[in-house]
Motif scaffolding. Structure first.
Motif, PDB file in Angstrom:
ATOM      1  N   GLU A   1     -41.117  19.864  -1.781  1.00 30.77           N
ATOM      2  CA  GLU A   1     -42.353  19.634  -2.531  1.00 30.77           C
ATOM      3  C   GLU A   1     -42.622  20.734  -3.558  1.00 30.77           C
ATOM      4  OE1 GLU A   1     -45.717  18.971  -0.107  1.00 30.77           O
ATOM      5  OE2 GLU A   1     -45.043  17.014   0.595  1.00 30.77           O
ATOM      6  N   ASN A   2     -42.194  21.957  -3.262  1.00 34.22           N
ATOM      7  CA  ASN A   2     -42.498  23.047  -4.177  1.00 34.22           C
ATOM      8  C   ASN A   2     -41.456  23.194  -5.297  1.00 34.22           C
ATOM      9  OD1 ASN A   2     -40.472  23.850  -2.570  1.00 34.22           O
ATOM     10  ND2 ASN A   2     -41.323  25.869  -2.069  1.00 34.22           N
ATOM     11  N   GLU A   3     -40.447  22.356  -5.289  1.00 34.91           N
ATOM     12  CA  GLU A   3     -39.407  22.460  -6.309  1.00 34.91           C
ATOM     13  C   GLU A   3     -39.266  21.192  -7.126  1.00 34.91           C
ATOM     14  OE1 GLU A   3     -35.896  23.433  -4.261  1.00 34.91           O
ATOM     15  OE2 GLU A   3     -36.509  25.503  -3.849  1.00 34.91           O
ATOM     16  N   GLY A   4     -40.313  20.434  -7.257  1.00 36.93           N
ATOM     17  CA  GLY A   4     -40.206  19.213  -8.040  1.00 36.93           C
ATOM     18  C   GLY A   4     -41.554  18.554  -8.107  1.00 36.93           C
ATOM     19  N   ILE A   5     -41.523  17.249  -8.332  1.00 40.92           N
ATOM     20  CA  ILE A   5     -42.792  16.539  -8.408  1.00 40.92           C
ATOM     21  C   ILE A   5     -43.383  16.487  -7.018  1.00 40.92           C
ATOM     22  CG2 ILE A   5     -43.875  14.413  -9.180  1.00 40.92           C
ATOM     23  CD1 ILE A   5     -41.287  13.900 -10.794  1.00 40.92           C
ATOM     24  N   TRP A   6     -44.569  17.020  -6.878  1.00 40.14           N
ATOM     25  CA  TRP A   6     -45.119  17.226  -5.538  1.00 40.14           C
ATOM     26  C   TRP A   6     -45.435  15.931  -4.809  1.00 40.14           C
ATOM     27  CZ3 TRP A   6     -49.977  15.218  -4.868  1.00 40.14           C
ATOM     28  CH2 TRP A   6     -50.691  14.945  -6.044  1.00 40.14           C
ATOM     29  N   TYR A   7     -45.727  14.847  -5.583  1.00 41.78           N
ATOM     30  CA  TYR A   7     -46.139  13.624  -4.887  1.00 41.78           C
ATOM     31  C   TYR A   7     -44.956  12.738  -4.509  1.00 41.78           C
ATOM     32  CZ  TYR A   7     -45.941  11.939  -9.712  1.00 41.78           C
ATOM     33  OH  TYR A   7     -45.548  11.652 -10.980  1.00 41.78           O
ATOM     34  N   GLU A   8     -43.752  13.199  -4.835  1.00 35.03           N
ATOM     35  CA  GLU A   8     -42.582  12.436  -4.377  1.00 35.03           C
ATOM     36  C   GLU A   8     -41.977  13.169  -3.205  1.00 35.03           C
ATOM     37  OE1 GLU A   8     -39.787  11.642  -7.445  1.00 35.03           O
ATOM     38  OE2 GLU A   8     -40.937   9.946  -8.208  1.00 35.03           O
ATOM     39  N   SER A   9     -41.730  12.425  -2.142  1.00 34.89           N
ATOM     40  CA  SER A   9     -41.156  13.101  -0.985  1.00 34.89           C
ATOM     41  C   SER A   9     -39.737  12.588  -0.751  1.00 34.89           C
ATOM     42  CB  SER A   9     -42.026  12.857   0.239  1.00 34.89           C
ATOM     43  OG  SER A   9     -42.268  11.482   0.384  1.00 34.89           O
ATOM     44  N   GLU A  10     -38.997  13.360  -0.005  1.00 32.65           N
ATOM     45  CA  GLU A  10     -37.607  13.036   0.291  1.00 32.65           C
ATOM     46  C   GLU A  10     -37.535  11.739   1.102  1.00 32.65           C
ATOM     47  OE1 GLU A  10     -34.156  12.880  -0.013  1.00 32.65           O
ATOM     48  OE2 GLU A  10     -34.400  15.026  -0.322  1.00 32.65           O
ATOM     49  N   VAL A  11     -36.632  10.836   0.713  1.00 37.58           N
ATOM     50  CA  VAL A  11     -36.454   9.619   1.511  1.00 37.58           C
ATOM     51  C   VAL A  11     -35.541   9.941   2.683  1.00 37.58           C
ATOM     52  CG1 VAL A  11     -36.839   8.024  -0.377  1.00 37.58           C
ATOM     53  CG2 VAL A  11     -34.541   8.890   0.046  1.00 37.58           C
ATOM     54  N   ALA A  12     -35.592   9.084   3.687  1.00 36.31           N
ATOM     55  CA  ALA A  12     -34.762   9.322   4.870  1.00 36.31           C
ATOM     56  C   ALA A  12     -33.293   9.321   4.468  1.00 36.31           C
ATOM     57  CB  ALA A  12     -35.038   8.244   5.902  1.00 36.31           C
ATOM     58  N   ARG A  13     -32.564  10.332   4.944  1.00 38.59           N
ATOM     59  CA  ARG A  13     -31.140  10.423   4.609  1.00 38.59           C
ATOM     60  C   ARG A  13     -30.334   9.754   5.709  1.00 38.59           C
ATOM     61  NH1 ARG A  13     -30.474  15.147   1.312  1.00 38.59           N
ATOM     62  NH2 ARG A  13     -28.254  15.172   1.688  1.00 38.59           N
ATOM     63  N   THR A  14     -29.441   8.858   5.330  1.00 36.63           N
ATOM     64  CA  THR A  14     -28.558   8.250   6.316  1.00 36.63           C
ATOM     65  C   THR A  14     -27.350   9.156   6.507  1.00 36.63           C
ATOM     66  OG1 THR A  14     -27.617   6.966   4.508  1.00 36.63           O
ATOM     67  CG2 THR A  14     -29.253   5.889   5.891  1.00 36.63           C
ATOM     68  N   SER A  15     -26.612   8.956   7.601  1.00 37.45           N
ATOM     69  CA  SER A  15     -25.510   9.879   7.887  1.00 37.45           C
ATOM     70  C   SER A  15     -24.365   9.723   6.891  1.00 37.45           C
ATOM     71  CB  SER A  15     -25.026   9.698   9.319  1.00 37.45           C
ATOM     72  OG  SER A  15     -25.214   8.396   9.776  1.00 37.45           O
ATOM     73  N   PHE A  16     -24.268   8.570   6.227  1.00 36.56           N
ATOM     74  CA  PHE A  16     -23.255   8.405   5.182  1.00 36.56           C
ATOM     75  C   PHE A  16     -23.898   7.783   3.961  1.00 36.56           C
ATOM     76  CE2 PHE A  16     -20.876   8.497   9.094  1.00 36.56           C
ATOM     77  CZ  PHE A  16     -19.847   9.374   8.772  1.00 36.56           C
ATOM     78  N   SER A  17     -23.385   8.104   2.793  1.00 38.82           N
ATOM     79  CA  SER A  17     -23.941   7.521   1.579  1.00 38.82           C
ATOM     80  C   SER A  17     -23.221   6.212   1.282  1.00 38.82           C
ATOM     81  CB  SER A  17     -23.767   8.479   0.408  1.00 38.82           C
ATOM     82  OG  SER A  17     -22.412   8.496   0.019  1.00 38.82           O
ATOM     83  N   LEU A  18     -23.827   5.441   0.387  1.00 33.55           N
ATOM     84  CA  LEU A  18     -23.239   4.154   0.015  1.00 33.55           C
ATOM     85  C   LEU A  18     -21.847   4.351  -0.572  1.00 33.55           C
ATOM     86  CD1 LEU A  18     -23.610   1.121  -0.254  1.00 33.55           C
ATOM     87  CD2 LEU A  18     -24.681   1.495  -2.454  1.00 33.55           C
ATOM     88  N   GLU A  19     -21.686   5.422  -1.379  1.00 34.58           N
ATOM     89  CA  GLU A  19     -20.378   5.673  -2.008  1.00 34.58           C
ATOM     90  C   GLU A  19     -19.303   5.934  -0.955  1.00 34.58           C
ATOM     91  OE1 GLU A  19     -19.829   5.113  -5.098  1.00 34.58           O
ATOM     92  OE2 GLU A  19     -21.966   4.623  -5.246  1.00 34.58           O
ATOM     93  N   GLU A  20     -19.665   6.674   0.083  1.00 36.48           N
ATOM     94  CA  GLU A  20     -18.700   6.984   1.146  1.00 36.48           C
ATOM     95  C   GLU A  20     -18.287   5.725   1.897  1.00 36.48           C
ATOM     96  OE1 GLU A  20     -20.144  11.541   2.189  1.00 36.48           O
ATOM     97  OE2 GLU A  20     -21.137   9.841   3.149  1.00 36.48           O
ATOM     98  N   VAL A  21     -19.272   4.848   2.154  1.00 35.69           N
ATOM     99  CA  VAL A  21     -18.969   3.605   2.857  1.00 35.69           C
ATOM    100  C   VAL A  21     -18.102   2.705   1.977  1.00 35.69           C
ATOM    101  CG1 VAL A  21     -19.997   1.499   3.796  1.00 35.69           C
ATOM    102  CG2 VAL A  21     -21.004   3.706   4.316  1.00 35.69           C
ATOM    103  N   LYS A  22     -18.432   2.661   0.679  1.00 40.65           N
ATOM    104  CA  LYS A  22     -17.624   1.857  -0.260  1.00 40.65           C
ATOM    105  C   LYS A  22     -16.184   2.328  -0.256  1.00 40.65           C
ATOM    106  CE  LYS A  22     -20.767   0.237  -3.862  1.00 40.65           C
ATOM    107  NZ  LYS A  22     -21.282   0.545  -5.195  1.00 40.65           N
ATOM    108  N   ALA A  23     -16.002   3.649  -0.361  1.00 37.81           N
ATOM    109  CA  ALA A  23     -14.651   4.213  -0.390  1.00 37.81           C
ATOM    110  C   ALA A  23     -13.893   3.859   0.889  1.00 37.81           C
ATOM    111  CB  ALA A  23     -14.723   5.728  -0.566  1.00 37.81           C
ATOM    112  N   GLY A  24     -14.577   3.975   2.030  1.00 38.77           N
ATOM    113  CA  GLY A  24     -13.953   3.647   3.307  1.00 38.77           C
ATOM    114  C   GLY A  24     -13.596   2.178   3.403  1.00 38.77           C
ATOM    115  N   PHE A  25     -14.466   1.335   2.862  1.00 43.63           N
ATOM    116  CA  PHE A  25     -14.219  -0.104   2.920  1.00 43.63           C
ATOM    117  C   PHE A  25     -13.008  -0.472   2.069  1.00 43.63           C
ATOM    118  CE2 PHE A  25     -15.028  -4.517   1.596  1.00 43.63           C
ATOM    119  CZ  PHE A  25     -15.110  -5.101   2.851  1.00 43.63           C
ATOM    120  N   LEU A  26     -12.900   0.148   0.888  1.00 44.97           N
ATOM    121  CA  LEU A  26     -11.753  -0.148   0.017  1.00 44.97           C
ATOM    122  C   LEU A  26     -10.455   0.354   0.641  1.00 44.97           C
ATOM    123  CD1 LEU A  26     -13.320   0.635  -3.459  1.00 44.97           C
ATOM    124  CD2 LEU A  26     -12.795  -1.597  -2.478  1.00 44.97           C
ATOM    125  N   ALA A  27     -10.537   1.466   1.393  1.00 39.13           N
ATOM    126  CA  ALA A  27      -9.326   2.033   1.977  1.00 39.13           C
ATOM    127  C   ALA A  27      -8.811   1.198   3.150  1.00 39.13           C
ATOM    128  CB  ALA A  27      -9.599   3.466   2.444  1.00 39.13           C
TER     129      ALA A  27
END
Lengths: 325, 126
Positions: free
Chosen positions: A180-206
């Motif tokens: 909150e103190n390093e950006g727009i104060w009224y925007e908060s961090e969204v829940a982080r999933t253990s893997f990002s969409l890009e990582e899942v995409k890469a794994g799926f293609l592999a």
């Protein structure tokens, strides 16, 4: 008992207040009327579940694929645990009605024993419900949500579900948590999933044999599985975010409405079971100190029993609507 | 309330005491639950492939068995069998009528919205 009874002065008439025209005590009659109104509340919930299900008839989650866990055991066991819960609740209804029966015969010790067993049954049920919620919230495999809010799940070569954590390829990123103190104060961090969409995409293609299962159902009621080409195209064009588990907004098993109704209806029912256990506890201690023995009848046990059976009755319907149909 | 009606199945099965009746009803309810769970796990093909009023046969079986269970819980565990018939009707008919009405209205409406999604020009395919 007689201390708080007010007289109407017309006791000689059959509806004057002195008689019991319906041959049921005032309290028992009122708990029945409460049960009618509570039954209407629950039927409103279940009917609105039916409404939403009919509205999304071709994309509603299949319960067998959602509730597949048993405590302490790994693997895929649909239905068994909830069947156990149903059995527990029916059995606690039996001990409750046995307590009522013992009360009619003024057998105080038997009432105590049966009430105790009923409370234990109710506690096991509430605990199981909590575990069921926890498992549902935590999720098991993870999925991708599309831009339209639909769910894509992943299948391996044998057509079995595969968890995103098992095939996602970690990609080093420099994403930092938004503070909150390093950006727009009224925007908060969204829940982080253990893997990002890009990582899942890469794994799926592999993994070249993996396929995507959509939340839509074919004419046999089975969920549609895309071909490899369609899967890649779908994931590339529509994939938006990773979903792990379920909450009121996202649900890895299918439409979020399913999770909403699940939380609301089983939650409301669980609250009834909880309050039923509290009522049972109160009369349990009253029986122990001999209140009803001195009063000369155990009608209070009967009234609480009616509520307890009603909770069981509602569960019979919730079980059918959520887990069977 | 000392005298209980001890017969179930319209008098076909008569129990000796209220306590044996409770255990009898418990066995019946457990059997029904067992059948429901067995059907729910196996899902026999011939029951899922045919429909009556747009519901699979299997689901009609589930609904029927649920209503049977509800009947025995209300009639024997909640002792509705022993109450005055006017009291019984006051409670049961009111609830059954209103619930049927509610379910009927909401399910018809849900089916209509589904048709709108399927047949309308707006497609929800992303």
């Amino acid at each position: 008992m007689e201390a708080i009874v007010t007289k109407t002065g017309t006791e000689e008439n059959s509806w004057g207040g002195g008689d019991r025209p319906l041959n049921a005590g005032y309290g028992k009659m009122m708990i029945w009327f409460f049960i009618v109104s509570d039954a209407l509340t629950f039927s409103g919930f279940l009917a609105s579940y039916g409404f939403s299900r009919f509205k999304f008839l071709d994309s509603w989650p299949i319960a067998d694929q959602v509730f597949t866990h048993i405590p302490f055991v790994h693997g895929n066991y649909p239905m068994y645990y909830v069947a156990f819960m149903t059995f527990i609740l029916i059995f606690s209804s039996v001990t409750m009605v046995l307590a009522v029966d013992a009360g009619h015969h003024m057998k105080k010790n038997k009432v105590i024993l049966y009430l105790f067993l009923t409370i234990i049954g109710g506690a096991i049920f509430v605990g199981s419900q909590a575990w069921e919620w926890g498992t549902f919230i935590k999720g098991s495999y993870g999925a991708v949500e599309t831009k339209g809010g639909k769910i894509l799940q992943f299948l391996d070569t044998d057509g079995k579900r595969v968890a995103i954590g098992d095939f996602a390829i970690p990609i080093a990123t420099e994403r930092e948590d938004h503070l909150e103190n390093e950006g727009i104060w009224y925007e908060s961090e969204v829940a982080r999933t253990s893997f990002s969409l890009e990582e899942v995409k890469a794994g799926f293609l592999a993994n070249e044999s993996y396929l995507i299962r959509t939340q839509y159902l074919d004419e046999h009621g089975e969920r549609i599985v895309l071909s490899r080409e369609e899967s890649i195209a779908k994931l590339e064009s529509d994939g938006k975010l990773i979903v792990e588990g379920a909450n009121l907004k996202h649900n890895e098993y299918g439409t979020p409405l399913f999770a909403d109704f699940f939380f609301f209806i089983t939650g409301f029912h669980g609250f009834h079971v909880f309050s039923g256990v509290i009522f049972n506890l109160i009369i349990f201690f009253n029986v122990i100190i001999g209140t009803y023995q001195r009063r000369g009848h155990y009608e209070m046990v009967e009234k609480v029993a009616l509520y307890w059976h009603f909770v069981d009755l509602v569960w019979v319907f919730v079980f059918t609507v959520f887990y069977l149909i | 309330m000392a005298d209980h009606n001890l017969a179930i199945f319209r008098g076909l099965l008569k129990f000796k005491s209220n306590e044996t009746k409770i255990w009898g009803v418990f066995i019946l309810l457990s059997l029904i639950t067992f059948v429901e769970v067995a059907f729910g796990i196996t899902k026999p093909e011939f029951l899922t492939s045919h429909r009556f009023l747009s519901l699979k046969y299997l689901n009609w079986i589930f609904i029927t068995l649920t209503l049977v269970k509800a009947y025995y819980i209300t009639w024997d565990f909640m002792h509705m069998r022993d109450e005055n018939s006017s009291f019984n009707r006051m409670v049961v008919w009111t609830a059954v009528f209103l619930i049927c009405f509610l379910v009927f209205i909401l399910l018809i409406e849900g089916d209509y919205v589904f048709d709108v999604y399927v047949e309308n020009y707006v497609k929800f395919n992303f």
